[in-house]
Each structure stands twice: as C-alpha cells, then as structure tokens.
Scaffold this motif. Structure first.
Motif, short mmCIF file in Angstrom:
data_model
loop_
_atom_site.label_atom_id
_atom_site.label_comp_id
_atom_site.label_asym_id
_atom_site.label_seq_id
_atom_site.Cartn_x
_atom_site.Cartn_y
_atom_site.Cartn_z
N VAL A 1 0.83 -1.14 0.11
CA VAL A 1 -0.10 -0.04 -0.07
C VAL A 1 0.97 1.19 0.07
N ILE A 2 1.99 1.51 0.58
CA ILE A 2 2.86 2.39 0.57
C ILE A 2 3.58 2.76 -0.81
N VAL A 3 3.91 1.85 -1.48
CA VAL A 3 4.36 1.74 -2.88
C VAL A 3 3.32 2.28 -3.53
N GLU A 4 2.11 1.74 -3.45
CA GLU A 4 0.82 2.22 -4.27
C GLU A 4 0.63 3.58 -3.99
N LEU B 1 9.96 8.87 -16.21
CA LEU B 1 10.42 7.36 -16.05
C LEU B 1 9.89 6.59 -16.90
N ARG B 2 8.80 6.46 -17.52
CA ARG B 2 8.11 5.56 -18.55
C ARG B 2 9.11 5.70 -19.78
N PRO C 1 12.89 -5.82 -20.47
CA PRO C 1 12.19 -4.77 -19.45
C PRO C 1 13.12 -4.67 -18.31
N ILE C 2 13.09 -3.58 -17.64
CA ILE C 2 14.20 -3.32 -16.52
C ILE C 2 13.69 -4.19 -15.31
N ASP C 3 12.41 -4.61 -15.11
CA ASP C 3 11.81 -5.41 -14.00
C ASP C 3 12.20 -7.07 -14.17
N VAL C 4 12.54 -7.27 -15.28
CA VAL C 4 13.05 -8.57 -15.69
C VAL C 4 14.58 -8.61 -15.22
N ASP C 5 15.35 -7.54 -15.46
CA ASP C 5 16.76 -7.61 -15.17
C ASP C 5 16.91 -7.61 -13.85
N ILE C 6 16.22 -6.57 -13.11
CA ILE C 6 16.04 -6.47 -11.71
C ILE C 6 16.04 -7.84 -10.99
N LYS C 7 14.89 -8.57 -11.43
CA LYS C 7 14.69 -9.92 -10.85
C LYS C 7 15.89 -10.63 -11.20
N GLY C 8 16.53 -10.59 -12.03
CA GLY C 8 17.73 -11.25 -12.38
C GLY C 8 19.08 -11.27 -11.34
N MET D 1 8.06 -3.95 -7.75
CA MET D 1 6.63 -3.41 -7.42
C MET D 1 6.83 -1.80 -7.68
N VAL D 2 7.72 -1.21 -7.44
CA VAL D 2 7.95 0.31 -7.61
C VAL D 2 7.85 0.49 -9.26
N ILE D 3 8.37 -0.26 -10.04
CA ILE D 3 8.36 -0.12 -11.46
C ILE D 3 7.03 -0.33 -12.09
N TRP D 4 6.45 -1.36 -11.73
CA TRP D 4 5.17 -1.79 -12.20
C TRP D 4 4.15 -0.72 -11.85
N CYS D 5 4.24 -0.19 -10.66
CA CYS D 5 3.20 0.84 -10.11
C CYS D 5 3.22 2.28 -10.93
N ILE D 6 4.60 2.58 -11.34
CA ILE D 6 5.32 3.73 -11.99
C ILE D 6 4.66 3.43 -13.58
N ASP D 7 5.00 2.47 -14.00
CA ASP D 7 4.77 2.08 -15.59
C ASP D 7 3.55 1.67 -15.95
N SER D 8 2.87 0.88 -15.17
CA SER D 8 1.57 0.40 -15.54
C SER D 8 0.79 -0.08 -14.31
N PRO D 9 0.28 0.97 -13.61
CA PRO D 9 -0.40 0.49 -12.36
C PRO D 9 -1.55 -0.76 -12.37
N GLU D 10 -2.02 -0.58 -13.68
CA GLU D 10 -3.09 -1.78 -13.70
C GLU D 10 -2.62 -3.06 -13.76
N LYS D 11 -1.46 -3.36 -14.30
CA LYS D 11 -0.75 -4.73 -14.20
C LYS D 11 -0.39 -4.85 -12.66
N HIS D 12 0.04 -3.98 -11.88
CA HIS D 12 0.30 -4.13 -10.38
C HIS D 12 -1.13 -4.51 -9.78
N PHE D 13 -2.00 -4.07 -9.76
CA PHE D 13 -3.23 -4.27 -9.30
C PHE D 13 -4.19 -5.54 -9.76
N ALA D 14 -3.85 -5.83 -11.11
CA ALA D 14 -4.25 -7.03 -11.45
C ALA D 14 -3.39 -8.29 -10.67
#
Length: 318
Positions: free
Chosen positions: A108-111, A204-205, A218-225, A237-250
């Motif tokens: 919720v704090i990231v959101e 940022l996008r 995608p940057i999130d894939v490399d971070i998870k690596g 989570m930060v990147i998803w919330c910035i780049d595509s919030p709908e993906k995070h909430f889904a």
C-alpha cells in the motif's frame, strides 16, 4: 477508466442520508440499501453525504457504519466511505504496524507513492500527520529495515512534477545508469533511488522504454535477475506501479484470490482504491495475466453482501 456506475439522476445528499438512516434503524440493517447508496456515488458525492449525515443526525456516518456493519463487507464499505487520503493514511499505518518478513504488507505504501498523483501523495502525508502526530517518513524510518526503509522514505517524500514533460536525452542517460547498477548488482545505490524517487512518471516511463530498447529486456526482468530478495521485489513493485499500475493491481487481485483461501484485505484495497480510476484497465490486464475474467474470479471467491458490494464497485447491477 473506472467502473463506478453513478445513476443518471442522483438523489440529493439529504435523500441519500434519509435512505441510509432508514437502512440503519429498526430490526437489522438493510445492507442492500447501503450498497445502493454508497456503492453508486463518487468521492465528492460521498463526502457531501458524510457531512450532511453529521449535520442532520448529529452522528458520524463512519461511526454508524462501524456499529451496523461487520466482517469484510463492513471493512470495505468503511474504506470506500472514508476520504481517500485518510483511507490511505490509515492503511499505511496498519501496514507499518505489521511485523512480518517480506514486502507484501508494504504494497500500500508503494501504491500511494507510485500509483497515485503527486497531489494525492501530499494529501496522504498531511492526513497521516493529523491522524497519528508524526510523519509517514518518520514511521517508515523507525519500522522498516534498510535498505527498504531508505527507498520507501524517499518515495513518499518526493513531490514529482505532474505534467507530461519528457527529455529523451535524460531517458537515455538514466537508463544507462540504471543498467550499470543492475549489472553490478548495486540496486541500493543512491543513483537508482534518486532516479526512481525524483523524476516525473512520464519521464520514468520513457526511461524504462529506453532501457528495454537498448538492453533487450524490460527493466523489471533484469532486476529480478539480480536475485529473489526483498529489495529486488520492492523495486519491481515500484516499477510496475509507475509504468503500468493496472498490471500491479491485477497481480494484487490475482494473488489475493488464487490458491488456498482469500486475502480479503488486499482484494478490498485494490478494488476500493481503483474503482474510480482504472478498474477497466485492471480488468483487461487481469484477463491477459490469468486468461480468466476478473468479475468471475471475484464472484467465485466472495459471497453475500461483501461480494455484492465489490461487484457494485466493478460496475455490476445488484
């Protein structure tokens, strides 16, 4: 686009208050009447209803809802009826009270910091100070261990420019800076935090797009690596919330429903907080991610008045 359905002809606030008072009085509570009134009104309309109810009956609508409703249904209606900044401030406080491994409770704090407007974040910070006599940043610093606490405190302290201004030379340069930090597995370096916590969302996008174009993933894939630690998960989570919030909430909704049991608190938060913003996009993203209907998933995993209320916020006629 949100899924909230407001009637073409909206009753006056006094009429809505009368319907609510009638739903509360007598034997039992008329939950359907509560859903039909509060579940079909915008934030500004609910705020007026709340104020008028206090004036007409000399009692707090929120307090009356607390006494009349219970369980997940009661929690959902109360969260929906609260002003969004107060709601998110209280959710953030509850999250920081939890002593648990991992980062799920910090969602919720990231959101609030990354999937909301800069104006909403500022309003949440002000509400937090008023409600709890300390700042959100102070509580994060005292309860969340490093390096997560440092990143979260920086995220909630930022006040981003909210207009669509993009400098592609900055995007190219900062995507290279992020790539170097990821390649060196130095995700906690100050430059990464500065970029993610300072730049406007449009910039940022563009930076994330440059990263994918120049470095293949995608940057999130490399971070998870870089690993499966809490910092990697928080940055994703930060990147998803910035780049595509709908993906995070889904994903939040999917994680709350799929598997054994239901995480009603996460499910409620996702639908209540986004019903006036982007639940149409979340519905589409949910189908893309899970190859199933969001509405059917909610119906299949909830019941009674709680189900009816969530489905009302998702635009169903109950």
């Amino acid at each position: 686009m949100g899924t909230l359905r407001v009637p073409k002809v909206v009753p006056s606030a006094d009429q809505d208050c009368e319907r609510l008072k009638k739903a509360f009085d007598g034997w039992g509570t008329d939950e359907k009447a509560v859903i039909r009134v509060l579940g079909c009104r915008t934030t500004s309309q609910r705020r007026i209803i709340k104020d008028r109810y206090q004036q007409l009956y000399n009692e707090s609508l929120i307090a009356r809802l607390h006494s009349e409703l219970s369980g997940d249904f009661g929690k959902a209606v109360i969260l929906w009826t609260q002003d969004p900044p107060e709601r998110d401030a209280r959710l953030a406080k509850d999250a920081l009270r939890i002593k648990r491994k991992g980062i799920k409770h910090l969602e919720v704090i990231v959101e609030v910091a990354c999937a909301s407007s800069p104006h909403h974040l500022m309003a949440v910070r002000q509400a937090y100070c008023s409600l709890f006599d300390c700042s959100l940043e102070e509580d994060i610093a005292s309860t969340v261990d490093m390096p997560l606490g440092k990143l979260l405190a920086s995220l909630v302290s930022s006040y981003r420019y909210d207009k669509e201004v993009v400098d592609m030379s900055v995007a190219k340069s900062e995507s290279a800076t992020l790539h170097e930090a990821i390649k060196a597995k130095q995700l906690d370096c100050d430059q990464v935090a500065w970029i993610l916590c300072t730049r406007n969302f449009f910039q940022l996008r563009a930076t994330f797009d440059c990263y994918k174009l120049n470095y293949g993933n995608p940057i999130d894939v490399d971070i998870k690596g870089c690993g499966n630690g809490d910092l990697e998960s928080l940055l994703k989570m930060v990147i998803w919330c910035i780049d595509s919030p709908e993906k995070h909430f889904a994903e939040v909704i999917g994680n709350s429903i799929i598997g054994l049991g239901t995480d009603e608190d996460s499910l409620t938060r996702a639908i209540v907080s986004r019903a006036e913003i982007d639940t149409m996009k979340i519905r589409g993203e949910y189908y893309n991610m899970y190859n199933s209907s969001l509405d059917n998933a909610v119906i299949g995993d909830t019941s009674g008045d709680y189900k009816n209320f969530l489905m009302t916020l998702l635009g169903a006629k109950i």
